[in-house]
Design a protein around this motif. Structure first.
Motif, PDB file in Angstrom:
ATOM      1  N   GLU A  29      -3.912  -0.520   0.484  1.00  0.00           N
ATOM      2  CA  GLU A  29      -2.767  -1.358   0.839  1.00  0.00           C
ATOM      3  C   GLU A  29      -1.881  -0.503   1.740  1.00  0.00           C
ATOM      4  O   GLU A  29      -1.212   0.417   1.257  1.00  0.00           O
ATOM      5  CB  GLU A  29      -2.017  -1.802  -0.422  1.00  0.00           C
ATOM      6  N   THR A  48      -0.350   6.292  -4.942  1.00  0.00           N
ATOM      7  CA  THR A  48       0.420   5.046  -4.949  1.00  0.00           C
ATOM      8  C   THR A  48       1.861   5.337  -4.592  1.00  0.00           C
ATOM      9  O   THR A  48       2.481   6.244  -5.168  1.00  0.00           O
ATOM     10  CB  THR A  48       0.352   4.370  -6.331  1.00  0.00           C
ATOM     11  N   ASN A  49       2.391   4.597  -3.658  1.00  0.00           N
ATOM     12  CA  ASN A  49       3.781   4.724  -3.238  1.00  0.00           C
ATOM     13  C   ASN A  49       4.616   3.675  -3.969  1.00  0.00           C
ATOM     14  O   ASN A  49       4.486   2.476  -3.722  1.00  0.00           O
ATOM     15  CB  ASN A  49       3.887   4.536  -1.712  1.00  0.00           C
ATOM     16  N   ASN A  50       5.445   4.119  -4.908  1.00  0.00           N
ATOM     17  CA  ASN A  50       6.308   3.202  -5.657  1.00  0.00           C
ATOM     18  C   ASN A  50       7.724   3.140  -5.082  1.00  0.00           C
ATOM     19  O   ASN A  50       8.595   2.497  -5.674  1.00  0.00           O
ATOM     20  CB  ASN A  50       6.373   3.656  -7.130  1.00  0.00           C
ATOM     21  N   GLU A 109       2.806   8.594  -6.846  1.00  0.00           N
ATOM     22  CA  GLU A 109       1.908   8.890  -7.977  1.00  0.00           C
ATOM     23  C   GLU A 109       0.540   9.317  -7.470  1.00  0.00           C
ATOM     24  O   GLU A 109      -0.065   8.648  -6.625  1.00  0.00           O
ATOM     25  CB  GLU A 109       1.721   7.647  -8.838  1.00  0.00           C
ATOM     26  N   SER A 118      -6.365   8.306  -6.638  1.00  0.00           N
ATOM     27  CA  SER A 118      -5.541   7.371  -5.876  1.00  0.00           C
ATOM     28  C   SER A 118      -4.142   7.927  -5.651  1.00  0.00           C
ATOM     29  O   SER A 118      -3.628   8.724  -6.440  1.00  0.00           O
ATOM     30  CB  SER A 118      -5.439   6.034  -6.610  1.00  0.00           C
ATOM     31  N   LYS A 149      10.283  -1.041 -11.357  1.00  0.00           N
ATOM     32  CA  LYS A 149      10.685  -0.374 -10.123  1.00  0.00           C
ATOM     33  C   LYS A 149      12.146   0.048 -10.248  1.00  0.00           C
ATOM     34  O   LYS A 149      12.854  -0.375 -11.164  1.00  0.00           O
ATOM     35  CB  LYS A 149      10.493  -1.304  -8.933  1.00  0.00           C
ATOM     36  N   ARG A 207      -3.119   9.882  -9.165  1.00  0.00           N
ATOM     37  CA  ARG A 207      -3.883   9.683 -10.389  1.00  0.00           C
ATOM     38  C   ARG A 207      -5.362   9.915 -10.138  1.00  0.00           C
ATOM     39  O   ARG A 207      -5.937   9.225  -9.291  1.00  0.00           O
ATOM     40  CB  ARG A 207      -3.661   8.266 -10.931  1.00  0.00           C
ATOM     41  N   ARG A 240       1.230   1.621   0.977  1.00  0.00           N
ATOM     42  CA  ARG A 240       1.512   1.556  -0.461  1.00  0.00           C
ATOM     43  C   ARG A 240       0.469   2.256  -1.334  1.00  0.00           C
ATOM     44  O   ARG A 240       0.819   2.993  -2.246  1.00  0.00           O
ATOM     45  CB  ARG A 240       1.611   0.090  -0.901  1.00  0.00           C
ATOM     46  N   LYS A 241      -0.800   2.011  -1.038  1.00  0.00           N
ATOM     47  CA  LYS A 241      -1.821   2.554  -1.929  1.00  0.00           C
ATOM     48  C   LYS A 241      -3.028   3.037  -1.143  1.00  0.00           C
ATOM     49  O   LYS A 241      -3.499   2.354  -0.230  1.00  0.00           O
ATOM     50  CB  LYS A 241      -2.261   1.494  -2.945  1.00  0.00           C
ATOM     51  N   TYR A 242      -3.509   4.257  -1.531  1.00  0.00           N
ATOM     52  CA  TYR A 242      -4.635   4.882  -0.841  1.00  0.00           C
ATOM     53  C   TYR A 242      -5.648   5.399  -1.859  1.00  0.00           C
ATOM     54  O   TYR A 242      -5.294   5.779  -2.988  1.00  0.00           O
ATOM     55  CB  TYR A 242      -4.161   6.046   0.031  1.00  0.00           C
ATOM     56  N   GLN A 243      -6.899   5.402  -1.452  1.00  0.00           N
ATOM     57  CA  GLN A 243      -7.959   6.000  -2.257  1.00  0.00           C
ATOM     58  C   GLN A 243      -8.499   7.211  -1.525  1.00  0.00           C
ATOM     59  O   GLN A 243      -8.794   7.153  -0.328  1.00  0.00           O
ATOM     60  CB  GLN A 243      -9.100   5.006  -2.512  1.00  0.00           C
TER      61      GLN A 243
END
Length: 572
Positions: A323, A296-298, A273, A294, A184, A275, A326-329
């Protein structure tokens, strides 16, 4: 009283028998003379020059002069050596024939072994020196390198030489690559490297002015005076987006290894990101399908999706939080017969992020080509005599591959990069163990790793893969495809079962479920004196058509009727 001129009756009888006795003596004397004459004639024949017989049809072959290549010591072991710049050794090849021995080719198995100057021709009764230099600088541990010398000796056209030994580094670095993985923006991560001195001289090392290189810092701590050191490497901000790479140099007082290099790598992903970063669809779409990707929030702050839609209304898009913040599909439903509109299409994602309020994922629909069924010319070898050759194994032995060996041979052509080979090899090795005590069965692995190109593997990598797979069968490295080409091998794995008479009785291409049981059945029948004509339908590789060579078009059985496109790797 008898007169002087008279005789008694006994005397008269002797006189009467005298002619008969004289005749007998004459007969004996004649036989003796005849015997002496015969002996004298035989003695005369023995001393007379022998008559020259008429030339026979094979006399020309028997009297033909040929070169004969011989090498007394085809293997050289350097023993345990230090990792110096080069190791050198010269093999001596002798011409024991009565014609010049011509050297056609000298081929080391890998680029780290270099041939020096050698004679192109060796006269009868003479020897030639074949020097080789091995770069051991990048070798660590035990090694075996092979060299093939091809000559015009018709009975032994290839000589197999090997160089082996064990290379020790003056200083071991473990690990030599420090991999921090994904980090990170505010990550601070520490890894340790052990440095071990293998010499008798006390080691002194220093970082100099290279203690901090970009986002990496290093410190050295002596654990055992002059012998062991601990290098602590820390990855710290600021990181660049993407892969961060550096090499940390370390100075030593060992002249043979005065500089050590420790490579470090850390990856900082994009703040947001996607992907994959594009949605690729093969058209025509034969059935409705759902594609997923997906987000993704980094970053440090949470991110929420406010809406998601497609520029093409035929594509239905949904999002689900894996999440929150933070993270989505995201799921895209693609209808039957979908094709891109002329202007293209994209998935638009709107968020509450201040910097990236709108993200776009392109949709690319391309026309799919019909799935290619792997070509299997090797199947056409069924029933043909197995091409024979001599080959050197990776550990320096010479074996006969193919041909009439009065035993059942199983030849396994494979590549270490091939996933299907990884699936098949353990099953073949299990068969090798099953028949290990049967001298009439031999398994041979033929590795086809190339030394250049996108799938290149070094010889050491090939041997490492062999040991990782826990193989025990003899293994030949055929990087130039000199063995594989006559067998028409174009995909992996390809396996041939050769009968005792030297004919190919079965061919297995790919790693289909149950192939090992089929192969075991074929081996057992061949050991019992049967041939492929006797195989029951479940054991046949192809339909048996007496006196007709099997063509590629007929390579199919009921047992093999299902598609097996996904059990083999193409060499193309």
């Amino acid at each position: 009283m008898m007169s002087r001129n008279s005789c008694s009756s006994a005397q008269c009888a002797v006189v009467r028998k005298l002619p008969q006795r004289l005749a007998t003596c004459a007969l004996v004397a004649g036989c003796a003379l005849s015997l002496c004459a015969t002996v004298r004639a035989q003695q005369a024949d023995a001393t007379a020059p022998a008559a020259t017989p008429a030339p026979g049809p094979n006399d020309a072959l028997l009297s033909k002069q040929i070169p004969i290549a011989e090498v007394d010591e085809p293997r050289h072991d350097f023993g345990t050596v230090w990792a110096t710049e080069a190791l050198q050794h010269a093999f001596v090849i002798r011409n024991a024939g009565d014609e010049p021995l011509r050297i056609i080719r000298v081929k080391p198995s890998c680029g780290c072994t270099v041939a020096g100057e050698y004679p192109e021709t060796i006269d009868p009764g003479k020897t030639g020196s074949f020097p080789f230099q091995l770069n051991a600088k990048h070798i660590n541990g035990k090694f075996t390198k092979s060299v093939t010398v091809t000559t015009n000796d018709t009975k032994n056209s290839q000589i197999y030489l090997s160089l082996s030994g064990e290379v020790r580094k003056f200083i071991d670095i473990e690990p030599s690559l420090v991999q921090f993985g994904r980090v990170k923006v505010d990550s601070v991560i520490t890894n340790k490297v052990m440095l071990t001195n293998n010499t008798d001289k006390p080691l002194e090392i220093s970082l100099g002015d290279k203690q901090n290189v970009k986002c990496f810092g290093a410190e050295i701590k002596e654990l055992e005076p002059g012998k062991k050191f601990e290098l602590t490497v820390t990855a710290h901000p600021p990181f660049e987006t993407g892969i961060n790479r550096v090499t940390i140099p370390i100075k030593t007082n060992i002249p043979e290894q005065d500089t050590l290099e420790v490579a470090c790598a850390a990856t900082l992903p994009e703040r947001i990101e996607l992907r994959p970063d594009k949605l690729q669809i093969s058209s025509p779409v034969r059935a409705e399908t759902v594609r997923r990707f997906s987000l993704t929030n980094n970053g440090e702050e949470p991110l929420h999706i406010t809406s998601v839609e497609s520029s093409d209304p035929r594509l239905l898009v949904e999002s689900k939080a894996l999440e929150d913040g933070r993270k989505y599909q995201l799921s895209v439903t693609v209808p039957v017969n979908y094709a891109n509109p002329p202007a293209g299409a994209s998935i638009v994602i709107k968020t509450d992020d201040a910097k990236d309020a709108e993200l776009s994922l392109p949709v690319i629909a391309h026309k799919s080509t019909p799935r290619r069924t792997p070509s299997r010319p090797a199947m056409g070898m069924l029933g043909e005599p197995a091409p024979d050759s001599k080959a050197g194994t990776f550990d320096g032995n010479v074996i006969e591959v193919g041909g009439k060996q009065d035993k059942v041979q199983v030849l396994v052509f494979y590549a270490s990069w091939c996933g299907f080979c990884r699936r098949a090899l353990p099953k073949v090795e299990a068969l090798q163990e099953k028949y290990a005590d049967n001298k009439d069965v031999q398994f041979i692995a033929v590795n086809l790793d190339e030394r250049s190109g996108r799938r290149a593997r070094t010889e050491d990598e090939t041997i490492k893969h062999y040991h990782e797979m826990k193989l025990t069968m003899p293994m030949v490295m055929d990087a130039e495809k000199e063995i594989a080409k006559p067998y028409k091998v174009t995909s992996f794995p390809t396996m041939f079962v050769v009968g005792k008479q030297g004919d190919i009785e079965a061919v297995h291409v790919g790693a289909r479920a149950g192939f090992d049981a089929t192969m075991a059945g074929q081996i057992d029948m061949l050991l019992a004196g049967k041939t492929r004509a006797d195989f029951p339908r479940g054991l046949a590789s192809v339909p048996i058509q007496p006196d007709i060579r099997t063509t590629r078009a007929t390579v199919q059985t009921a047992a093999d009727s299902s598609s097996d496109d996904d059990d083999e790797s193409s060499d193309n």
